[in-house]
Enzyme design. Structure first.
Site, PDB file in Angstrom:
ATOM      1  N   TYR A 149       0.811  -1.224   0.000  1.00 21.60           N
ATOM      2  CA  TYR A 149       0.000   0.000   0.000  1.00 21.60           C
ATOM      3  C   TYR A 149       0.844   1.274   0.000  1.00 21.60           C
ATOM      4  O   TYR A 149       0.294   2.374  -0.028  1.00 21.60           O
ATOM      5  CB  TYR A 149      -0.929   0.011   1.216  1.00 21.60           C
TER       6      TYR A 149
ATOM      7  N   HIS B   5      -4.653   6.167  -1.111  1.00 25.04           N
ATOM      8  CA  HIS B   5      -5.298   6.040   0.198  1.00 25.04           C
ATOM      9  C   HIS B   5      -4.318   6.273   1.344  1.00 25.04           C
ATOM     10  O   HIS B   5      -4.739   6.406   2.496  1.00 25.04           O
ATOM     11  CB  HIS B   5      -5.912   4.640   0.324  1.00 25.04           C
TER      12      HIS B   5
ATOM     13  N   TYR C 179      -5.694  -1.017   9.416  1.00 18.93           N
ATOM     14  CA  TYR C 179      -6.239  -0.880   8.070  1.00 18.93           C
ATOM     15  C   TYR C 179      -7.315   0.202   8.109  1.00 18.93           C
ATOM     16  O   TYR C 179      -7.940   0.471   9.135  1.00 18.93           O
ATOM     17  CB  TYR C 179      -6.757  -2.201   7.475  1.00 18.93           C
TER      18      TYR C 179
ATOM     19  N   ASN D 200     -10.361   0.889   7.249  1.00 22.96           N
ATOM     20  CA  ASN D 200     -11.755   0.797   7.684  1.00 22.96           C
ATOM     21  C   ASN D 200     -11.939   0.775   9.195  1.00 22.96           C
ATOM     22  O   ASN D 200     -13.050   1.012   9.688  1.00 22.96           O
ATOM     23  CB  ASN D 200     -12.421  -0.436   7.081  1.00 22.96           C
TER      24      ASN D 200
END
Length: 206
Positions: free
Chosen positions: A34, A39, A84, A86
């Protein structure tokens, strides 16, 4: 004062000897896969702040990586939740509770697809706007009233483009250069915001 209370008081203070007054949380996803994705703009921002202050965000606590720093004479915790995206709220709430801070002392830095790279927006409060990291923080704190710095990462190439694929995709080189400009502005905005000059920051950068 009980032994527990004395320990809590000592623990609530930073290594620099002052109580943490602000939590500055940059949102993102952990892991090399990532790294440099849209993001993770929030991670990049707090990493840059840490780098410019000569420290690393490498202490594991509050379900995240963190370090304490002095910004504009205020003791601040730089926090990168490793839950993470969420579940970002789990990390943020643990830190808030530990330092006995309310959300007026929270600044969240995160990506915004409605803004072009190089653009930045400061908000005092608001809905999650479809951002799952902000949704998690709102759900677990029970309020929409906390300071935010939104970093533009650009909109999807076309409306049918998969949103998850877009935000988890890596920046194009020219967009990354533009993001760095916004990150520089975000750092300056944080200095004003922890000094109680949020209106000034908004007038300057919005």
């Amino acid at each position: 004062m009980s032994i527990f209370d004395a320990f809590a008081k000592i623990s609530s203070q930073s290594s620099g000897g002052g109580k943490i007054e602000y939590i500055i949380a940059g949102l993102g996803n952990p892991g090399l896969e990532y790294q440099d994705t849209r993001h993770n703009a929030g991670f990049m921002a707090v990493d840059k702040i840490a780098e410019n202050l000569g420290v690393k965000i490498d202490r594991m606590k509050f379900k995240g990586l963190c370090t304490d720093v002095t910004i504009a004479e205020k003791r601040c915790l730089l926090l990168k939740p490793t839950t993470y995206m969420n579940n970002s709220g789990e990390s943020v709430v643990e830190a808030l509770n530990f330092y006995k801070l309310d959300t007026e002392h929270l600044i969240v830095i995160y990506d915004d697809i409605s803004l072009e790279p190089s653009k930045m927006r400061i908000r005092r409060k608001g809905s999650h706007g479809g951002h799952n990291g902000i949704r998690s923080i709102i759900d677990l704190t029970g309020t929409e009233e906390f300071l935010r710095i939104k970093l533009g990462v650009g909109k999807k190439p076309h409306p049918d483009y998969d949103l998850a694929k877009w935000v988890l995709g890596k920046f194009r080189p020219n967009d990354m250069e533009k993001l760095q400009q916004a990150i520089g502005n975000a750092e300056e905005a944080v200095k004003l915001m922890v000094s109680g000059k949020t209106d000034e920051a908004m007038n300057k950068f919005n």
